[in-house]
Motif scaffolding. Structure first.
Motif, PDB file in Angstrom:
ATOM      1  N   SER A   1     -19.061 -33.544  -1.339  1.00 56.32           N
ATOM      2  CA  SER A   1     -17.762 -32.891  -1.359  1.00 56.32           C
ATOM      3  C   SER A   1     -17.728 -31.879  -2.500  1.00 56.32           C
ATOM      4  CB  SER A   1     -16.640 -33.927  -1.523  1.00 56.32           C
ATOM      5  OG  SER A   1     -15.372 -33.310  -1.422  1.00 56.32           O
ATOM      6  N   HIS A   2     -16.697 -31.058  -2.522  1.00 54.23           N
ATOM      7  CA  HIS A   2     -16.562 -30.027  -3.552  1.00 54.23           C
ATOM      8  C   HIS A   2     -15.123 -29.993  -4.033  1.00 54.23           C
ATOM      9  CE1 HIS A   2     -16.743 -26.129  -5.606  1.00 54.23           C
ATOM     10  NE2 HIS A   2     -18.056 -26.251  -5.565  1.00 54.23           N
TER      11      HIS A   2
ATOM     12  N   CYS B   1     -11.169 -37.566  -3.982  1.00 55.51           N
ATOM     13  CA  CYS B   1     -12.277 -37.936  -3.109  1.00 55.51           C
ATOM     14  C   CYS B   1     -12.391 -39.456  -3.013  1.00 55.51           C
ATOM     15  CB  CYS B   1     -13.573 -37.333  -3.640  1.00 55.51           C
ATOM     16  SG  CYS B   1     -15.036 -37.697  -2.642  1.00 55.51           S
TER      17      CYS B   1
ATOM     18  N   HIS C   1     -14.861 -34.786   9.098  1.00 52.18           N
ATOM     19  CA  HIS C   1     -16.243 -35.223   9.313  1.00 52.18           C
ATOM     20  C   HIS C   1     -16.296 -36.503  10.142  1.00 52.18           C
ATOM     21  CE1 HIS C   1     -18.786 -32.409   7.110  1.00 52.18           C
ATOM     22  NE2 HIS C   1     -17.786 -32.272   6.245  1.00 52.18           N
TER      23      HIS C   1
ATOM     24  N   PHE D   1     -11.063 -33.279   4.525  1.00 49.82           N
ATOM     25  CA  PHE D   1     -12.515 -33.184   4.499  1.00 49.82           C
ATOM     26  C   PHE D   1     -13.154 -34.418   5.147  1.00 49.82           C
ATOM     27  CE2 PHE D   1     -16.564 -33.999   2.298  1.00 49.82           C
ATOM     28  CZ  PHE D   1     -17.230 -32.794   2.501  1.00 49.82           C
TER      29      PHE D   1
ATOM     30  N   GLN E   1     -17.603 -17.891   3.971  1.00 41.17           N
ATOM     31  CA  GLN E   1     -16.676 -18.609   4.829  1.00 41.17           C
ATOM     32  C   GLN E   1     -15.260 -18.083   4.606  1.00 41.17           C
ATOM     33  OE1 GLN E   1     -17.912 -22.468   3.265  1.00 41.17           O
ATOM     34  NE2 GLN E   1     -18.567 -23.055   5.319  1.00 41.17           N
TER      35      GLN E   1
ATOM     36  N   GLY F   1      -9.120 -23.215  -4.580  1.00 41.93           N
ATOM     37  CA  GLY F   1      -8.907 -23.946  -3.338  1.00 41.93           C
ATOM     38  C   GLY F   1      -7.449 -23.993  -2.921  1.00 41.93           C
TER      39      GLY F   1
ATOM     40  N   SER G   1     -13.972 -18.839  -5.940  1.00 42.68           N
ATOM     41  CA  SER G   1     -14.772 -18.834  -4.716  1.00 42.68           C
ATOM     42  C   SER G   1     -14.627 -17.493  -3.996  1.00 42.68           C
ATOM     43  CB  SER G   1     -14.309 -19.959  -3.779  1.00 42.68           C
ATOM     44  OG  SER G   1     -13.010 -19.703  -3.285  1.00 42.68           O
TER      45      SER G   1
ATOM     46  N   ILE H   1     -11.500 -28.282   2.389  1.00 42.80           N
ATOM     47  CA  ILE H   1     -10.742 -28.609   1.179  1.00 42.80           C
ATOM     48  C   ILE H   1      -9.565 -27.641   1.016  1.00 42.80           C
ATOM     49  CG2 ILE H   1     -10.847 -28.736  -1.329  1.00 42.80           C
ATOM     50  CD1 ILE H   1     -12.351 -31.017  -0.024  1.00 42.80           C
TER      51      ILE H   1
ATOM     52  N   ASP I   1     -14.433 -25.237  -3.335  1.00 44.66           N
ATOM     53  CA  ASP I   1     -15.110 -24.199  -2.561  1.00 44.66           C
ATOM     54  C   ASP I   1     -15.619 -24.721  -1.221  1.00 44.66           C
ATOM     55  OD1 ASP I   1     -16.179 -21.825  -1.800  1.00 44.66           O
ATOM     56  OD2 ASP I   1     -17.795 -21.798  -3.284  1.00 44.66           O
ATOM     57  N   HIS I   2     -14.696 -25.095  -0.351  1.00 48.11           N
ATOM     58  CA  HIS I   2     -15.040 -25.535   0.998  1.00 48.11           C
ATOM     59  C   HIS I   2     -13.819 -25.307   1.890  1.00 48.11           C
ATOM     60  CE1 HIS I   2     -16.185 -28.026   4.407  1.00 48.11           C
ATOM     61  NE2 HIS I   2     -17.402 -28.081   3.915  1.00 48.11           N
ATOM     62  N   PRO I   3     -14.000 -24.750   3.083  1.00 49.02           N
ATOM     63  CA  PRO I   3     -12.848 -24.436   3.935  1.00 49.02           C
ATOM     64  C   PRO I   3     -12.006 -25.660   4.307  1.00 49.02           C
ATOM     65  CG  PRO I   3     -14.928 -24.144   5.125  1.00 49.02           C
ATOM     66  CD  PRO I   3     -15.270 -24.296   3.683  1.00 49.02           C
TER      67      PRO I   3
END
Length: 346
Positions: A159-160, A99, A76, A72, A2, A196, A251, A167, A163-165
Motif C-alpha cells: 500500500s502507499h 492500513c 483488491h 484500496f 495514472q 492524495g 504525486s 487511495i 500515491d495510488h489512484p
C-alpha cells in the motif's frame, strides 16, 4: 502517469459505503472569517461569506486516510488480487494506522514497517489494530527498504500513503459527502501533503464546478513548487506540520489535478497554523493536527488574498461575499498537551 477520474471516486463511494463514518459539517460563527472586497457573481453580493468545518478528524483512526485504505483493500478483494499474506506498508503515521485498521476490518493480515525509534504510542496503536509491526533501522528509508524487500519475497500487497489512484479516490469520497450536506457549495479548502486527499477532493470538486483551495505550509510546499516548476520536484521540508504534510515531493496525479480549472494553490506561515490550531481548541475544544489546522489557517491568516487564476500562488485565501466555503479538518492524531498549556497562558 495514472490520472484520477470522477468515475474512480464514484466507484470508491459505492465500495466503502457503510464501512466509514459519514463526515459531519458544522458552521463557523457568522463574521468569524473576513470577506474579500470583491463583487459576487450572483445575488449574494450583500451577504457575508458562509464557512463550514468538515470534521473528518472524527473518522476511523482519526484521519481521512481510513477512506483510501478501505477502498484500496476492498477493491483488491473484489478483483481477486488480495494475497493471502495480506498487505504491507512503511508508515508510522496516519497511513499506517489506516492500513492496519482497514485490514483488520476486512480480516486481512497487515505488516507495518517502522524505524526502531518510532514512538511507543504509535507502535501500540498499530498493534491494537492487529498489525504485525516490524521495527527496522533508525530512519524511515530503512523501514521502507525492508517493506519493499518483504513485498518482493512474500508477494504481500504494498500500500502507499498517497500515491495510488485507489487511495486518492477513497479520499475523494469526502467531497461527495460534503456537497450533499452543503447545497451550492462554492469552495473547498484542503491541506496538502503528498497530495492524495487533494487529488481526490479536487477531482470530485471539478466535476461539480466547485473551487479547490490547496493549502501548504510555506516551508513544506511540494505541490506549490511542482506547479511553479511545471513538474514534480523535491523540496525541503521544515514546518510545524511536517509530521503529516511533510512529503518531499507530490504525486504526478496531484500535479495533474492542480493544473485543472478551479484550483488555487496557497501558502501559510507556521505561526498562522499554530494560531488556527489554538483557536479551534479555545473556541470549540477541538484538538487537531497541525496539518488539519493548515487548511483553516488559509482563511484566518491576516494576509489572505483573493483568487486571480486557476493555479495562482498566494498567501492565504479570502472568501468573497456570499461565498459558501468548507474547510476540511483532516486529522486529529496529535498531542493536545501544548494546547492546554497555551490556553492557560492566555
Amino acid at each position: 502517469m495514472q490520472i484520477l477520474t470522477y468515475g474512480d471516486i464514484k466507484a470508491a463511494a459505492d465500495r466503502i459505503a457503510g464501512r466509514v463514518r459519514p463526515v459531519t459539517v458544522t458552521p463557523v460563527d457568522p463574521g468569524a472569517i473576513r470577506t474579500a472586497d470583491r463583487d459576487s457573481p450572483d445575488d449574494r453580493a450583500e451577504e457575508p461569506c458562509q464557512v463550514w468545518l468538515a470534521l473528518e478528524f472524527m473518522q476511523h483512526t482519526g484521519s481521512f486516510k481510513a477512506r483510501g485504505a478501505q477502498n484500496f483493500i476492498q477493491a483488491h478483494r473484489e478483483a481477486g488480487t488480495l494475497p493471502e499474506v495480506g498487505v504491507t506498508i512503511a508508515s508510522g503515521g496516519n497511513a499506517g494506522l489506516a492500513c492496519a485498521w482497514a485490514a483488520q476490518q476486512q480480516g486481512v493480515r497487515a505488516t507495518v514497517f517502522l524505524p526502531a525509534n518510532a514512538p511507543a504510542v504509535k507502535v501500540a496503536k498499530l498493534r491494537g489494530y492487529g498489525a504485525d509491526v516490524r521495527l527496522i533501522g533508525s530512519e524511515y528509508a530503512e523501514a521502507l527498504a525492508a517493506c519493499e524487500e518483504f513485498t518482493n519475497t512474500t508477494g504481500a500487497l504494498a500500500s502507499h500513503a498517497y500515491d495510488h489512484p485507489l487511495i486518492a479516490a477513497g479520499a475523494g469520497t469526502l467531497l461527495e459527502e460534503i456537497r450533499h450536506r452543503i447545497p451550492d457549495l462554492d469552495t473547498v479548502v484542503v491541506a496538502v501533503g503528498g497530495g492524495g486527499l487533494f487529488a481526490g477532493v479536487a477531482t470530485a470538486a471539478q466535476h461539480h464546478g466547485i473551487r479547490t483551495v490547496a493549502v501548504e505550509p510555506e516551508n513544506c510546499r511540494a505541490l506549490n513548487a511542482a506547479l511553479q516548476s511545471g513538474a514534480v520536484v523535491d523540496v525541503a521540508v521544515e514546518s510545524v506540520a511536517a509530521d503529516s504534510l511533510g512529503a518531499r515531493r507530490t504525486s504526478a496525479m496531484a500535479l495533474h489535478a492542480a493544473r485543472q480549472d478551479g484550483v488555487q494553490s496557497v501558502l501559510v506561515a507556521d505561526s498562522e497554523i499554530v494560531r488556527a490550531r489554538q483557536a479551534l481548541w479555545d473556541h470549540r475544544k477541538v484538538a487537531v493536527e497541525h496539518g488539519a489546522a493548515t487548511a483553516l489557517a488559509a482563511l484566518t491568516s491576516p494576509d489572505g488574498h483573493t483568487p486571480d487564476g486557476p493555479t495562482a500562488s498566494d498567501r492565504g485565501y479570502r472568501p468573497g461575499k456570499g461565498e459558501k466555503v468548507c474547510v476540511v479538518l483532516c486529522g486529529a492524531n496529535t498531542d493536545p498537551s501544548d494546547l492546554a498549556t497555551r490556553s492557560e497562558s492566555h
